[in-house]
Every structure is written in C-alpha cells, then in structure tokens.
Motif scaffolding. Structure first.
Motif, PDB file in Angstrom:
ATOM      1  N   TYR A 284     -80.766  80.964  70.042  1.00 11.67           N
ATOM      2  CA  TYR A 284     -80.549  82.399  70.252  1.00 11.67           C
ATOM      3  C   TYR A 284     -79.212  82.661  70.943  1.00 11.67           C
ATOM      4  N   LEU A 285     -78.821  81.754  71.848  1.00 14.37           N
ATOM      5  CA  LEU A 285     -77.535  81.908  72.537  1.00 14.37           C
ATOM      6  C   LEU A 285     -76.386  81.918  71.535  1.00 14.37           C
ATOM      7  N   TYR A 286     -76.449  81.007  70.563  1.00 11.80           N
ATOM      8  CA  TYR A 286     -75.410  80.945  69.526  1.00 11.80           C
ATOM      9  C   TYR A 286     -75.472  82.180  68.633  1.00 11.80           C
ATOM     10  N   ALA A 287     -76.684  82.641  68.335  1.00 14.72           N
ATOM     11  CA  ALA A 287     -76.847  83.805  67.466  1.00 14.72           C
ATOM     12  C   ALA A 287     -76.219  85.047  68.089  1.00 14.72           C
ATOM     13  N   ILE A 288     -76.446  85.236  69.389  1.00 12.83           N
ATOM     14  CA  ILE A 288     -75.873  86.394  70.070  1.00 12.83           C
ATOM     15  C   ILE A 288     -74.352  86.307  70.103  1.00 12.83           C
ATOM     16  N   GLY A 289     -73.831  85.116  70.363  1.00 17.08           N
ATOM     17  CA  GLY A 289     -72.389  84.943  70.384  1.00 17.08           C
ATOM     18  C   GLY A 289     -71.758  85.125  69.022  1.00 17.08           C
ATOM     19  N   GLY A 290     -72.490  84.740  67.970  1.00 18.39           N
ATOM     20  CA  GLY A 290     -71.965  84.902  66.619  1.00 18.39           C
ATOM     21  C   GLY A 290     -71.930  86.352  66.188  1.00 18.39           C
ATOM     22  N   ASN A 291     -73.035  87.073  66.416  1.00 17.05           N
ATOM     23  CA  ASN A 291     -73.107  88.491  66.052  1.00 17.05           C
ATOM     24  C   ASN A 291     -74.300  89.096  66.786  1.00 17.05           C
ATOM     25  N   GLU A 292     -74.033  89.744  67.912  1.00 11.34           N
ATOM     26  CA  GLU A 292     -75.122  90.254  68.749  1.00 11.34           C
ATOM     27  C   GLU A 292     -75.958  91.300  68.022  1.00 11.34           C
ATOM     28  N   LYS A 293     -75.307  92.179  67.282  1.00 10.47           N
ATOM     29  CA  LYS A 293     -76.036  93.237  66.582  1.00 10.47           C
ATOM     30  C   LYS A 293     -76.956  92.648  65.522  1.00 10.47           C
ATOM     31  N   ALA A 294     -76.445  91.685  64.762  1.00 13.56           N
ATOM     32  CA  ALA A 294     -77.263  91.041  63.729  1.00 13.56           C
ATOM     33  C   ALA A 294     -78.425  90.287  64.354  1.00 13.56           C
ATOM     34  N   ALA A 295     -78.183  89.635  65.494  1.00 13.16           N
ATOM     35  CA  ALA A 295     -79.256  88.912  66.181  1.00 13.16           C
ATOM     36  C   ALA A 295     -80.343  89.873  66.640  1.00 13.16           C
ATOM     37  N   ARG A 296     -79.936  91.035  67.156  1.00 14.60           N
ATOM     38  CA  ARG A 296     -80.912  92.023  67.619  1.00 14.60           C
ATOM     39  C   ARG A 296     -81.737  92.547  66.455  1.00 14.60           C
ATOM     40  N   GLY A 357     -70.503  81.869  70.731  1.00 13.15           N
ATOM     41  CA  GLY A 357     -71.149  81.368  69.514  1.00 13.15           C
ATOM     42  C   GLY A 357     -70.775  79.957  69.118  1.00 13.15           C
ATOM     43  N   THR A 358     -69.788  79.367  69.784  1.00 10.96           N
ATOM     44  CA  THR A 358     -69.340  78.013  69.446  1.00 10.96           C
ATOM     45  C   THR A 358     -69.142  77.202  70.726  1.00 10.96           C
ATOM     46  N   GLY A 359     -69.646  75.961  70.700  1.00  8.23           N
ATOM     47  CA  GLY A 359     -69.489  75.079  71.861  1.00  8.23           C
ATOM     48  C   GLY A 359     -70.701  74.189  72.021  1.00  8.23           C
ATOM     49  N   THR A 360     -70.502  73.053  72.644  1.00 10.61           N
ATOM     50  CA  THR A 360     -71.593  72.109  72.883  1.00 10.61           C
ATOM     51  C   THR A 360     -71.552  71.622  74.323  1.00 10.61           C
ATOM     52  N   VAL A 361     -72.686  71.160  74.794  1.00 11.24           N
ATOM     53  CA  VAL A 361     -72.756  70.614  76.153  1.00 11.24           C
ATOM     54  C   VAL A 361     -71.876  69.375  76.265  1.00 11.24           C
ATOM     55  N   SER A 362     -71.924  68.517  75.254  1.00  9.29           N
ATOM     56  CA  SER A 362     -71.102  67.303  75.291  1.00  9.29           C
ATOM     57  C   SER A 362     -69.620  67.645  75.347  1.00  9.29           C
ATOM     58  N   GLY A 363     -69.209  68.701  74.623  1.00  3.91           N
ATOM     59  CA  GLY A 363     -67.816  69.139  74.664  1.00  3.91           C
ATOM     60  C   GLY A 363     -67.425  69.628  76.047  1.00  3.91           C
ATOM     61  N   ALA A 364     -68.321  70.400  76.689  1.00  2.70           N
ATOM     62  CA  ALA A 364     -68.052  70.895  78.046  1.00  2.70           C
ATOM     63  C   ALA A 364     -67.921  69.735  79.025  1.00  2.70           C
TER      64      ALA A 364
END
Length: 413
Positions: A284-296, A357-364
């Motif tokens: 859901y975190l990625y979905a909101i970052g990708g397009n919050e309106k579409a996620a809602r 919408g983009t990023g990983t824990v390993s990358g951080a």
C-alpha cells in the motif's frame, strides 16, 4: 558466441540491479588509496577495528533510514523531527534508568511506547487533519528538542549501567584474555582463535540463510506468475552478496567478533524488508506513492497508511535513541542533531525516488553505509567538517538529480 552474449547480459543485469554496491566498493577502494598515500600505509579504511567502528557509529543511520523509507514511499514525504525525538527519548531513558533506577527492560518498553505515541501525534495531524508532513514534522523538530532540553535541564545524564550498555555495545562471542593458547596469526595480525572460528561459523550460517531465502522468494514469484531475472543473473547476484557477507564476517572475526548491534540491525532490516516487499500493507505504501488518488479509488485507506508510516517513524526513532545513548554512554540535549538529514540522504542515495513509490530497505541500508564510509574516510584523511558537509550535500544532490533524470528519460520528456 551465444554463451558470451548471455554472460554479458547477465553481468549487465547484475550491475544495473546492484549499482550502489559497486559504487560503494569503488568509493571504499578510492579512500583506501588516498589514506594509504596520506598516512604512508600507517592507517587503513579496511582495518578490522575500523570496519567495526563504521558499523557501530552508523547503526543509528541504518535504523532511521528504514523508517524514513516508509515515509518517502508515500509520495516523497519526509520526517524532520527524528533527531529531536532521538534526543527526547534518550533524555527520558536517562531519567528512567540513571536517575530513577528503573529496571532496564521496563525503561526500554516505556521509551518505545513514548516514541510510538510521538509518531502517532505527528501521524494524526498529517493523515487526518491533512497538515503537510513537512510542516508537521518541522514543528515536531522544534517542539521535541525543546522538551528534551527541559527534561535534561541542559545537562547530560551519565554514565549508564553496564548491563544497559551490554545490550547494544557488546560483542559475540565474549572475548577473554588473549593468551598463547588462543592466539592465531591471520594476515600478519594476532587474533583470538575462538572469536575468529565462532564469528566465521555465524557468517557462513548467515550466507546459507540468505541463499535459502532468495531461492524460496524466487520460487514463490515464479509460482505466482511474476517476472523474475534470468537464472544466470540470479546466481551472479547471490554470489556477489555472499562474497560481501563473507568479507564483512572475516573483518569482524579479526577484531572483537560480531557486534550485538549488528544483530539488531539484521533483525530490523529483515523485518522491514519482508514487510515492504511481501505484505499487503507494505505494498500500500508503494501504491500511494505511485498514485494516491488511484490507490484511494482502489479501496486503500490512504489516511490509515499515512498514519501508520509516521507512527512507525516515531517507534524507529525511539529504537535509534536507545542505540545512540548506549554508544555515547550519556543522554545529551544536543543528541540527534542532523540525524534526520543523514536518514533522508541515505534513502535517496540508496535509490528511493523523490516522488515516492520507489525504493527498497536494502537500498536505504546501502545508502546509509555509503554515508558512513564518506564520514569515516574523510575523517581519517583529516578533511575539515565544513568540507565534509559540502561533499555530503553534493552527493545527495547528485542522487536526486539522477532520479529526476531517470524519470524524465522513462517518460520521454
């Protein structure tokens, strides 16, 4: 010829998927050369004790970066209050443990609850009152820093009981006195034989566990119809990271063994990596970052997701506070200064998008290690603190610029 082309494409895929790891290795080698020239071979970035120090000194960055990533995923949002929360929770821990003599585990639980409540306080105004995260957490940065100074009355609290310090600053196994019976020479250094053997056994267990998890994850994706990398790319990636783990293990084995804080970091990284990649709330975190309106419109309760992200950031800040006061062996009103900047920079350097919408824990985590290596390498070289800040600022700008240019290239603009 066909096999050569496959190998080339596999190597390109591995490099593309692990670019920051190769950049990190390149920067470390560059620092090693520069340090060798400046100190005439006396100091080394790859000295076992220095590798241990990099881990211990930057544990708070890794911890905060995992929580900050969740905020950034929701649309490039950040939390500016984390350094102040670290100071306040650390101050309260000092009062509970040192001044009041409270049982350590009770004090830790209270600190984690308080940190979580502070995060929920921010999350309420962000998610339900719809005050922008930047403004809410900027207010929190000022508020909690002031409260921390009031709690401490402007003076540090120290020292902490050894039992508390052992929770975060000890090593496994506990090394005894070095004698002829347990001495062993490795690469011209005298090390503790028992520490070396036990640490390397733990390292190999970690490698086996990592390989098993990667294979299980790949098989699960194949069964569910997801696109996966080629078998040769997959093997190359596993081999690369396994070598990195073994190299890290031998550095630690030649020093004091496995830092307990590294075990805590491993648990946090594994838990948040699994949460973001393999659970519905994490996606859901990625979905909101990708397009919050579409996620809602798809039925995602975006307010609850935002509330969770910032509540979790408060919890993670409390964990970082407990680690920080153990490393410093004191609770200080100035603790946590610029911690938020280190965490934010780590996420963006590690591949998180400034748009969300983009990023990983390993990358951080790789980004956090990169920041730690920059700090450590420049400190050994004797670079002025002002120049260190300038370099880190430039690195952050380049990381975000790369993200922006990549987005434009994909969209064809």
């Amino acid at each position: 010829m066909e096999n050569t082309n496959k190998l080339t494409s596999s190597l390109k895929a591995v490099f593309k998927g692990n670019t920051m790891i190769f950049v990190l290795v390149g920067v470390m080698l560059l620092f090693e050369v520069l340090i060798g020239i400046k100190t005439e071979g006396v100091a080394s970035l790859f000295a076992p004790a220095n590798i241990t120090n990099i881990i211990r000194q930057n544990a708070y960055v890794v911890i905060l970066a995992t929580g900050m990533l969740l905020c950034i995923l929701t649309g490039g949002n950040i939390d500016l209050s984390v350094g102040s929360v670290v100071a306040l929770v650390g101050a309260l821990a000092g009062v509970f443990i040192v001044n009041l003599g409270m049982p350590i585990w009770l004090a830790i639980c209270l600190c984690l609850i308080i940190g979580t409540l502070i995060g929920a306080f921010h999350g309420f105004f962000i998610a339900f009152v719809h005050i922008p995260p930047f403004i809410t957490t900027l207010a929190g940065m000022l508020l909690w820093r002031g409260v921390a100074t009031i709690v401490l009355d402007g003076k540090p609290i120290a020292p902490f009981p050894q039992k508390y310090l052992n929770l975060f600053e000890s090593f496994l196994p506990n090394a005894g006195e070095l004698t002829e019976a347990n001495e062993l020479e490795v690469f011209g250094e005298i090390v503790d034989k028992h520490v070396l053997i036990i640490t390397m056994i733990i390292t190999l267990i970690c490698v086996i566990a990592y390989i098993a998890m990667e294979i299980v994850s790949r098989q699960k994706k194949i069964r569910n119809g997801y696109t996966v990398s080629s078998k040769s790319s997959f093997i190359a990636k596993i081999a690369l990271l396994s070598v990195v783990i073994v190299l890290l293990g031998q550095f630690l084995a030649r020093d004091r063994g496995l830092p307990v804080i590294l075990i805590l970091l491993g648990v946090i990284i594994a838990a948040y990596g699994y949460f973001t990649q393999n659970t519905v709330p994490g996606r859901y975190l990625y979905a909101i970052g990708g397009n919050e309106k579409a996620a809602r419109l798809s039925g995602v309760n975006t307010n609850k997701v935002m509330f969770f992200a910032y509540t979790n950031m408060g919890f993670i800040s409390a964990v970082a506070a407990l680690v920080t006061i153990a490393r410093l062996n004191s609770a200080q009103p100035t603790a946590g200064q610029n911690y938020e900047m280190d965490a934010i920079a780590s996420c963006f350097i590690g591949g998180a998008s400034a748009y969300g919408g983009t990023g990983t824990v390993s990358g951080a985590v790789v980004g956090a290690i990169f920041m730690g290596v920059l700090n450590n390498g420049m400190s050994i070289l004797g670079v002025d603190m002002n120049w260190q800040r300038a370099v880190k600022g430039l690195v952050l700008l380049l990381a975000v610029l790369f993200d922006v240019m990549s987005k434009k290239k994909k969209s064809g603009k």
